[in-house]
Scaffold this active site. Structure first.
Site, PDB file in Angstrom:
ATOM      1  N   GLY A 105       0.827  -1.202   0.000  1.00 37.32           N
ATOM      2  CA  GLY A 105       0.000   0.000   0.000  1.00 37.32           C
ATOM      3  C   GLY A 105       0.864   1.255   0.000  1.00 37.32           C
ATOM      4  O   GLY A 105       2.062   1.200   0.297  1.00 37.32           O
ATOM      5  N   CYS A 106       0.248   2.376  -0.313  1.00 33.56           N
ATOM      6  CA  CYS A 106       1.013   3.616  -0.438  1.00 33.56           C
ATOM      7  C   CYS A 106       1.506   4.132   0.912  1.00 33.56           C
ATOM      8  O   CYS A 106       2.691   4.390   1.094  1.00 33.56           O
ATOM      9  CB  CYS A 106       0.191   4.681  -1.164  1.00 33.56           C
ATOM     10  SG  CYS A 106      -1.451   4.947  -0.488  1.00 33.56           S
ATOM     11  N   TYR A 107       0.613   4.257   1.883  1.00 32.29           N
ATOM     12  CA  TYR A 107       1.054   4.725   3.200  1.00 32.29           C
ATOM     13  C   TYR A 107       2.076   3.759   3.806  1.00 32.29           C
ATOM     14  O   TYR A 107       3.106   4.200   4.335  1.00 32.29           O
ATOM     15  CB  TYR A 107      -0.144   4.878   4.144  1.00 32.29           C
ATOM     16  CG  TYR A 107      -1.042   6.064   3.870  1.00 32.29           C
ATOM     17  CD1 TYR A 107      -0.549   7.366   3.880  1.00 32.29           C
ATOM     18  CD2 TYR A 107      -2.410   5.900   3.638  1.00 32.29           C
ATOM     19  CE1 TYR A 107      -1.391   8.459   3.660  1.00 32.29           C
ATOM     20  CE2 TYR A 107      -3.248   6.987   3.417  1.00 32.29           C
ATOM     21  CZ  TYR A 107      -2.738   8.262   3.430  1.00 32.29           C
ATOM     22  OH  TYR A 107      -3.569   9.328   3.223  1.00 32.29           O
TER      23      TYR A 107
END
Lengths: 346, 346, 346, 346
Positions: free
Chosen positions: C149-151
């Site tokens: 995921g990005c975070y």
């Protein structure tokens, strides 16, 4: 095969750093020198954090950069390119000037709009105006290119084929253009201070912008006679891109379909100019960061006006990308080398 | 003195909530009812967080709001105001309609642009077009006001005095307008989805926007004959404001100075229309959040075009502010009551 | 050599179209199929105007795309990838899943945060978490990648090397992250409607975002024991990019210099992670549109906190770029193929 | 009744012009003098186009403004207010200083953070810190107010009631704040040049911002002992507003509900501080242009952290609005006079 050695004179302005972005991904060239008066001695990655650990070149004097390069891009404020171009050509280098110094053929016009005569007169006959879609054969043979201005590119590409074929009237053309803020460069000013510019919009230099004689020169060449243009630039609160909304009159009997067809035909084999299908309208974001020009044709049934919208990235097809396109043509590289830059969807 | 009881029909759209913002600071009125079909039963502070603990009204049916109000603002999608206005007037209330239903005098034009005939024909003769700078006396006597559209306001204010005095040609007028995104309302769409709209710019509804017949109606009344207009709206990636760049031809012998003087004189005593000194250009941010219209006059010496820039806040002088100005005139309040809204510097 | 045939399942969301942008400039692959349920039958250039006359593929069913591809990217809402990955693997294809379905190892945690059990349990043991800087060897052998995921990418890259070496405390870590709006996807919502989102800023899903268990999984693996994290995401009114500001405590006796040195050493040979010199701070714009992660280390002398800032493009290193990096590793391509994307200076 | 005569020293910075915006709509005062060193002799409407034909005051010397005013606002860079305040007080005027000169009680701390000792020592004992929610009684009697800084206001309002009642731990508080660009003032810099700032985000002065001693002074007073704070400011690419995300630990046994209740009770009768219901989160746009502070309370069940979000307009409650609130209290006006500024919905 050894790569072409490239130098950029004036590398730390916005046009300079955009050239760096493009040239670092161009397989046939090697960036060997960057000049800057403000940042001489500094690494370019200190000046632009996006180049951190990507480009280790240091800013040098123009002389040194000319010496070590085969090919030079000049990205200087107007008035500074003539001497440098002269030196570089004398030393056997090729030159693309991204400033205004060589764009105008007529010295009188240059003096009127820029307030000074040509400095190195003998070069002006040789300089080729680098709009590839109209001058490709001459560009191939040139040593010195006058790279077009951003607004003139956005207005000339849609209008020149139509004026050539006398499909639209030479009178009463209005070009209402809107540009992102990078067009104003990296120099600080109140008008580009974030809180003054953000959420704002305004026209500037109405009827007096220095791109006017260049626009008229292009259109007049295409038309074979003088074509005056009313031109109003506006400042969009975005970083990049120009959208020009152009109002003209179709010549009696010419339909919007014929105008659309002529543009579509003229650009059918051009890699960087795309005419949208009738019924669609250009959007600036679809060309941002790319070397593309999108054109759409519209008509106002009631008033009989033909309305043409064109959009480019002012920093790419309007500056650095078109300069690299000229480099590719001059050197016999694939014209799209380094320029397969897709506009991101967002 | 007891305050005037105000109701808003269609209070949860952007025009509705802008009316609330203005009316809550208007000393002579009391906001008593808000209608909403989408949010009936909900508190307005749940729908708009900026009203938290400031306005405790709950959304009700239109019927209930009409009943408890003396004066009604209708902020509805076009086509929905006629019946409601009729009911409110029958019940003895006064009405300002902010939609398009009563703006066009000509039913044929209405049917052509809006696809349906007038629903309550008898009201159309009575409705007064609420552009105070041209209709103040009629507005004083009116029970029903058709509040002008945003683009028509920005284009009519600079052109009407000039057409009245035959200072500019009735032919070939081009209005190139740019509007912030609130003009598209609160309804969701891909074009107003943040990542698609941000850092983008485009024209839309070229030659076909429904404000065209309203613009032409205004200009034709001023000129005393038909005035066709080429009108192109664009979407600016900002929240608020319209800037219109208008191109026209001065009538033979009329100077830019005379045009500027006529506009300056016409608006000398108007509280909300300001003509800038010659040599200055309007900027959208200088009118945002206010009920002001700024106008600047320019000329292109070479092409003889007169270029006029005007700017308003589309939600204030282009909608809710002008509606409150009409309320003030209808009720005999100070015309600036609730409208001394300063444009913030940033 | 024939090119690897690539298909994208879920090609018309923001992650899908970002994959297209990157893969069209990747020399070793050919994009052969795009699936979309919403746009089946439509050309991708009709869905995204930036691809006009650049990509002529039409959206098809997932089945057809799987059939014609050797390698598949799944860019689907969570919960939809397991069945499709299973089919593709059975047919001998390799798969990178950009959704959340295979990221969490622990089924209980998955069920708690996503509200459903694993659908195809046998695949979960095989899926490799595609964070190349920590899992490169496993990725080389994998058939199925769970793309991070990005975070979690923005938080794990700076913290994992430090937790591995026990330089920072496993307790009390706070990650305050700010993301551009593309992180919310192309689906319409009031919070991403331009006038609501522009010039606004807010936190959301405080303490409850689904990336929390993924962040904690990564940090716990690095630390060798459970590492709880307080994570607050915020919505920035910009298109792209994540900046995470991370607060932690150095283990007794460990200096900021040692922390900086460990990170610098760990990433010394990584092409996409750059640790800035002490004294400098990351800026989001320096990584936008690139596959880079920039990290800067700071200390608050007075409170003894170590503050680490990291920034990535949520759509590139946080999604499509990292997925292509995984493709390159899986297929033995140069890891930087297609990913020499420079962040533009503006 | 004659109106109070107000002068602004340093009227052409962003805080100065925001004071003008507010004071022009304040019934009990008359703006009589504006000083500016950079624009002396110029009309304020030439400096700020939004004031065109609204405010005809000319910029004068500080001396003249002091002379003609009863009450002075000083909106100067730090270090310049002490002498001027001294002169004004000697002449019997009242003063609100919006700079930092009188905020810190401890001269040592001032010298450490600002690099110079107090210039007019005798005034420092008299100056009252103008946070009305905590100092209202003292403000009533004061001749000289130190108006709080923007970040300190946004962090002190949510934390001071909790520290007073010992509901949260005095240790380990982290304040992660994000501010719009007007906080940096009207002075030009590369970081606030539109193309560098737009679509960017970054932290700055990490652990070293001059608001830190002021924040800690406030919290320590509330707690009755030293409270160190880790504070990181960030620059949001928007014009206005601050959102602070504050991380702290509840004291053993204290629930989130109790914390929320204490804040709600403390501010129950305050006109400008609103605590949102549990379950809701603040959004910056809901307070922009208003004098409000919105606070929301959240908990992270897993990590036991209490997370408090607060948001103000940095130019209003964070500067000019709070200054006018202090004026109202000092003069016995209705505290909300001139401050019923609604945050627009967009």
């Amino acid at each position: 095969m050894s790569k072409l050695k490239i130098g950029i004179i004036g590398s730390t302005g916005y046009v300079g750093v955009e050239l760096i972005r493009i040239l670092l991904n161009h397989d046939d060239v090697e960036l060997v020198g960057l000049s800057s008066t403000s940042f001489e001695g500094k690494g370019i990655e200190e000046v632009y954090g996006n180049l951190y650990s990507i480009c280790s070149l240091k800013c040098e004097s123009a002389e040194k950069v000319i010496e070590k390069s085969d090919f030079l891009f000049l990205a200087l404020p107007h008035g500074l390119s003539e001497e440098i171009a002269s030196k570089a050509l004398s030393a056997g280098k090729k030159v693309v000037d991204l400033g205004a110094d060589f764009r105008l053929v007529n010295e009188e016009a240059y003096e009127k709009w820029y307030g000074k005569p040509f400095a190195v007169k003998e070069l002006h006959g040789e300089a080729v105006y680098g709009l590839p879609e109209f001058n490709r054969e001459k560009i191939k043979e040139a040593r010195l290119i006058a790279n077009p201005g951003c607004y003139p590119t956005s207005i000339s590409l849609p209008l020149m084929p139509l004026l050539k074929k006398s499909l639209v009237s030479k009178k009463g053309i209005v070009a209402d253009s809107k540009s992102g803020v990078t067009g104003a460069g990296r120099g600080l000013s109140l008008g580009t201070h974030f809180p003054e510019c953000n959420e704002n919009f305004s026209a500037y230099k109405i009827g007096s912008h220095r791109h006017i004689p260049e626009i008229e020169q292009n259109l007049s060449i295409a038309a074979g006679e003088d074509v005056p243009v009313t031109f109003t630039p506006h400042l969009l609160p975005i970083n990049r891109g120009i959208l020009s909304t152009i109002y003209c009159d179709a010549v009696e009997g010419v339909t919007t379909e014929e105008i659309h067809k002529e543009l579509s035909n003229y650009y059918a084999n051009e890699p960087f100019v795309k005419v949208l299908p009738l019924g669609e309208a250009v959007a600036l974001k679809n060309v941002k960061f790319s070397n593309l020009c999108h054109i759409s044709v519209h008509s106002d049934e009631r008033t009989k006006k033909v309305i043409i919208c064109s959009t480019i990235d002012n920093m790419v097809k309007g500056a650095a990308g078109q300069a690299v396109q000229n480099l590719n043509i001059m050197m016999g590289f694939d014209e799209q080398k380094g320029l397969k830059l897709l506009a991101p969807a967002f």
